[in-house]
Design a protein around this motif. Structure first.
Motif, PDB file in Angstrom:
ATOM      1  N   VAL A   1      44.429  41.108  40.285  1.00  0.00           N
ATOM      2  CA  VAL A   1      45.310  40.039  39.797  1.00  0.00           C
ATOM      3  C   VAL A   1      46.665  40.604  39.384  1.00  0.00           C
ATOM      4  N   GLN A   2      46.666  41.767  38.749  1.00  0.00           N
ATOM      5  CA  GLN A   2      47.928  42.399  38.358  1.00  0.00           C
ATOM      6  C   GLN A   2      48.788  42.724  39.576  1.00  0.00           C
ATOM      7  N   GLN A   3      48.143  43.148  40.663  1.00  0.00           N
ATOM      8  CA  GLN A   3      48.874  43.533  41.880  1.00  0.00           C
ATOM      9  C   GLN A   3      49.338  42.333  42.691  1.00  0.00           C
ATOM     10  N   THR A   4      48.580  41.252  42.654  1.00  0.00           N
ATOM     11  CA  THR A   4      48.825  40.150  43.587  1.00  0.00           C
ATOM     12  C   THR A   4      49.244  38.843  42.923  1.00  0.00           C
ATOM     13  N   GLY A   5      48.924  38.675  41.640  1.00  0.00           N
ATOM     14  CA  GLY A   5      49.176  37.398  40.979  1.00  0.00           C
ATOM     15  C   GLY A   5      48.193  36.321  41.369  1.00  0.00           C
ATOM     16  N   ALA A   6      47.077  36.697  41.992  1.00  0.00           N
ATOM     17  CA  ALA A   6      46.113  35.730  42.519  1.00  0.00           C
ATOM     18  C   ALA A   6      45.418  34.960  41.408  1.00  0.00           C
ATOM     19  N   PHE A   7      44.993  33.740  41.754  1.00  0.00           N
ATOM     20  CA  PHE A   7      44.073  32.985  40.917  1.00  0.00           C
ATOM     21  C   PHE A   7      42.653  33.443  41.231  1.00  0.00           C
ATOM     22  N   VAL A   8      41.723  33.153  40.316  1.00  0.00           N
ATOM     23  CA  VAL A   8      40.340  33.560  40.494  1.00  0.00           C
ATOM     24  C   VAL A   8      39.436  32.331  40.375  1.00  0.00           C
ATOM     25  N   LEU A   9      38.596  32.131  41.387  1.00  0.00           N
ATOM     26  CA  LEU A   9      37.594  31.068  41.384  1.00  0.00           C
ATOM     27  C   LEU A   9      36.222  31.718  41.275  1.00  0.00           C
ATOM     28  N   PRO A  10      35.645  31.788  40.054  1.00  0.00           N
ATOM     29  CA  PRO A  10      34.326  32.405  39.908  1.00  0.00           C
ATOM     30  C   PRO A  10      33.223  31.426  40.277  1.00  0.00           C
ATOM     31  N   LEU A  11      32.244  31.908  41.042  1.00  0.00           N
ATOM     32  CA  LEU A  11      31.106  31.084  41.458  1.00  0.00           C
ATOM     33  C   LEU A  11      29.815  31.548  40.794  1.00  0.00           C
ATOM     34  N   LEU A  12      29.939  32.188  39.659  1.00  0.00           N
ATOM     35  CA  LEU A  12      28.773  32.673  38.932  1.00  0.00           C
ATOM     36  C   LEU A  12      28.051  31.503  38.276  1.00  0.00           C
ATOM     37  N   ASN A  13      26.755  31.670  38.068  1.00  0.00           N
ATOM     38  CA  ASN A  13      26.007  30.697  37.281  1.00  0.00           C
ATOM     39  C   ASN A  13      26.333  30.866  35.804  1.00  0.00           C
ATOM     40  N   GLY A  14      26.092  29.807  35.031  1.00  0.00           N
ATOM     41  CA  GLY A  14      26.330  29.886  33.601  1.00  0.00           C
ATOM     42  C   GLY A  14      27.759  29.542  33.228  1.00  0.00           C
ATOM     43  N   VAL A  15      28.123  29.839  31.979  1.00  0.00           N
ATOM     44  CA  VAL A  15      29.477  29.534  31.485  1.00  0.00           C
ATOM     45  C   VAL A  15      30.114  30.696  30.721  1.00  0.00           C
ATOM     46  N   GLU A  16      29.331  31.662  30.290  1.00  0.00           N
ATOM     47  CA  GLU A  16      29.877  32.750  29.466  1.00  0.00           C
ATOM     48  C   GLU A  16      30.978  33.525  30.177  1.00  0.00           C
ATOM     49  N   HIS A  17      30.868  33.645  31.497  1.00  0.00           N
ATOM     50  CA  HIS A  17      31.836  34.438  32.247  1.00  0.00           C
ATOM     51  C   HIS A  17      33.251  33.871  32.171  1.00  0.00           C
ATOM     52  N   LEU A  18      33.392  32.568  31.946  1.00  0.00           N
ATOM     53  CA  LEU A  18      34.725  31.971  31.891  1.00  0.00           C
ATOM     54  C   LEU A  18      35.560  32.595  30.780  1.00  0.00           C
TER      55      LEU A  18
END
Length: 308
Positions: free
Chosen positions: A92-109
């Protein structure tokens, strides 16, 4: 849009493959062993939604080499999150990309938002029943598949609009949801019940409804999880909760959860990410979740694979 799929297990390989099949710019960030397999075998999907085979897949194994990416689809297991976050930070630091996490649960957010900023982390999850065979090919066994996503910060509107446009191009579903956090919670509730009961029974999901006792265990997980959701500000109607519980009765005999599939293979389980996460939320709100706690205790010895 240039997309990087981080993780190429069954979930990442499937959705990344569908995006590639549609002619989109997609690369993969994977570990060395999986990279070698993808280079040698290509990416192959066997699916009711159509088979596909793609050669010459672009793979990265070093985050420093990733450039010109607009979106990272994070498709790793919950137990890999610790080692994944520094890699995501670098990308993200190199590219400025957004991240779409597909993990189960909610803690990772919260953990991802803390690491790369709230404005960079979209809400989302995937619905699919799939596994990898010994050659790393995807065997998709459910009738359909979907990625659902949505805005968690007002700076994410444009990237979500671009993702919406993908839906008409791919042989799967990319669906935008207005209240994505509620949809994530509904998935979390359901998968915690499904994974817990199938893995504890060590039987496929078709057996959940075979006895009233087994179904009641799964239903009580849904009820306990719904209580936690409400404590977290997610309002669910009694009908919505009942529908989630009744869905547990509707599986074909041999269908099962990904956790149960992993258990049968002797692989690590997401018990800490799912049931363990629920216990941490219960402690936060000072409520008891005895059925989840019991399932957690049963499954915890299998967390790192089949016990010796």
């Amino acid at each position: 849009m240039n997309i990087l799929v981080q993780g190429a297990g069954a979930l990442g390989a499937y959705f990344g493959g569908r995006l590639l099949e549609a002619g989109l710019s997609v690369s993969f960030f994977v570990r060395e062993k999986r990279a070698a397999q993808l280079i040698q075998e290509g990416l192959r999907i066997n699916s009711p939604e159509g088979n596909v085979e793609i050669k010459n897949v672009t793979v990265y194994t070093s985050p420093e080499k990733v450039k010109n990416i607009d979106l990272v689809i994070l498709a790793v297991k919950g137990y890999h999150l610790d080692q994944t976050i520094p890699q995501v930070q670098t990308i993200v630091q190199q590219t400025g990309a957004f991240v779409l996490p597909l993990l189960n649960g909610v803690e990772h957010l919260g953990r991802l938002q803390q690491a790369i900023g709230k404005e960079k982390v979209l809400g989302g999850f995937a619905s699919i029943i799939a596994t990898l065979n010994e050659k790393g090919h995807v065997n998709h066994t459910s009738a359909s598949s979907a990625v659902k996503f949505g805005v968690l910060h007002n700076e994410q509107t444009e990237i979500c609009e671009q993702l919406e446009e993908i839906h008409s191009l791919v042989k799967t579903n990319f669906l935008r949801e207005e209240n994505i956090l509620k949809h994530m919670w509904k998935k979390y509730i359901f998968i915690t019940a499904l994974s817990g009961i199938t893995s504890a029974m060590q039987l496929p999901a078709g057996y959940i409804a075979s006895t009233k006792a087994s179904f009641n265990v799964a239903k009580n997980v849904v009820l306990e999880m719904s209580t936690l959701a409400k404590k977290e500000g997610i309002e669910l109607t009694e009908q919505e909760v009942e529908i989630m519980a009744d869905r547990l009765k509707g599986f074909q005999k041999e269908a099962t959860s990904s956790m149960h599939q992993d258990m049968r293979k002797g692989l690590p389980l997401e018990v800490e990410h799912l049931q363990g996460g629920a216990l941490r939320l219960a402690a936060k709100h000072d409520v008891t979740v005895p059925v989840i706690e019991t399932l957690y205790g049963i499954l915890k010895p299998y967390e790192n694979g089949k016990p010796d």
